[in-house]
Design a protein around this motif. Structure first.
Motif, PDB file in Angstrom:
ATOM      1  N   ILE A  73       0.862  -1.188   0.000  1.00 52.76           N
ATOM      2  CA  ILE A  73       0.000   0.000   0.000  1.00 52.76           C
ATOM      3  C   ILE A  73       0.895   1.233   0.000  1.00 52.76           C
ATOM      4  O   ILE A  73       1.894   1.296   0.723  1.00 52.76           O
ATOM      5  N   ARG A  74       0.546   2.194  -0.822  1.00 54.30           N
ATOM      6  CA  ARG A  74       1.262   3.464  -0.865  1.00 54.30           C
ATOM      7  C   ARG A  74       0.237   4.577  -1.021  1.00 54.30           C
ATOM      8  O   ARG A  74      -0.640   4.491  -1.866  1.00 54.30           O
ATOM      9  N   ASP A  75       0.330   5.586  -0.198  1.00 54.05           N
ATOM     10  CA  ASP A  75      -0.620   6.700  -0.218  1.00 54.05           C
ATOM     11  C   ASP A  75      -2.060   6.204  -0.108  1.00 54.05           C
ATOM     12  O   ASP A  75      -2.946   6.643  -0.842  1.00 54.05           O
ATOM     13  N   ARG A  76      -2.253   5.242   0.773  1.00 55.56           N
ATOM     14  CA  ARG A  76      -3.580   4.668   1.067  1.00 55.56           C
ATOM     15  C   ARG A  76      -4.217   3.970  -0.133  1.00 55.56           C
ATOM     16  O   ARG A  76      -5.416   3.763  -0.173  1.00 55.56           O
ATOM     17  N   GLN A  77      -3.395   3.606  -1.113  1.00 59.07           N
ATOM     18  CA  GLN A  77      -3.867   2.894  -2.297  1.00 59.07           C
ATOM     19  C   GLN A  77      -3.046   1.618  -2.460  1.00 59.07           C
ATOM     20  O   GLN A  77      -1.852   1.604  -2.186  1.00 59.07           O
ATOM     21  N   ALA A  78      -3.681   0.566  -2.942  1.00 64.94           N
ATOM     22  CA  ALA A  78      -2.959  -0.684  -3.208  1.00 64.94           C
ATOM     23  C   ALA A  78      -1.998  -0.457  -4.368  1.00 64.94           C
ATOM     24  O   ALA A  78      -2.345   0.150  -5.378  1.00 64.94           O
ATOM     25  N   THR A  79      -0.774  -0.940  -4.208  1.00 67.80           N
ATOM     26  CA  THR A  79       0.206  -0.880  -5.287  1.00 67.80           C
ATOM     27  C   THR A  79      -0.026  -2.049  -6.236  1.00 67.80           C
ATOM     28  O   THR A  79      -0.840  -2.942  -5.955  1.00 67.80           O
TER      29      THR A  79
END
Length: 99
Positions: A73-79
């Motif tokens: 997860i990066r910036d509250r989004q799944a990578t």
């Protein structure tokens, strides 16, 4: 005076004695250390066998997450790696259910 100890630099701590009991619902592990170790090896080998049914990229996605080598997860989004990890777990769940 409540909350004060005999010495001016210490506080008195009131403590209630708790009763420790186990209920009949608690599962006690009565196995010997050898039996526990054997079960751990068996479970590890089963895990390895289940992972062996996955594609290499799925295995890599799971191991990368287990070893904390990939950002899921990066910036509250799944990578992309995170989405691949979820797909790999779904496949692994299918393999385990088929067993």
């Amino acid at each position: 005076m409540e909350g004060r100890g005999d010495h001016p630099k210490t506080a008195k701590i009131e403590m209630l004695i708790e009763r420790f009991e186990i209920s009949g619902d608690d599962d006690l592990d009565l196995r010997s250390e050898e039996e526990k170790a054997r079960a751990a090896v068996t479970n590890w080998m089963r895990w390895q066998g289940d992972l062996g049914h996955l594609d290499r990229w799925q295995q890599a996605a799971i191991w990368g997450a287990v070893r904390e080598q990939t950002a899921l997860i990066r910036d509250r989004q799944a990578t992309d790696e995170g989405r691949g990890y979820v797909q790999a777990l779904r496949k692994l769940a299918d393999v385990v259910e088929e067993r």
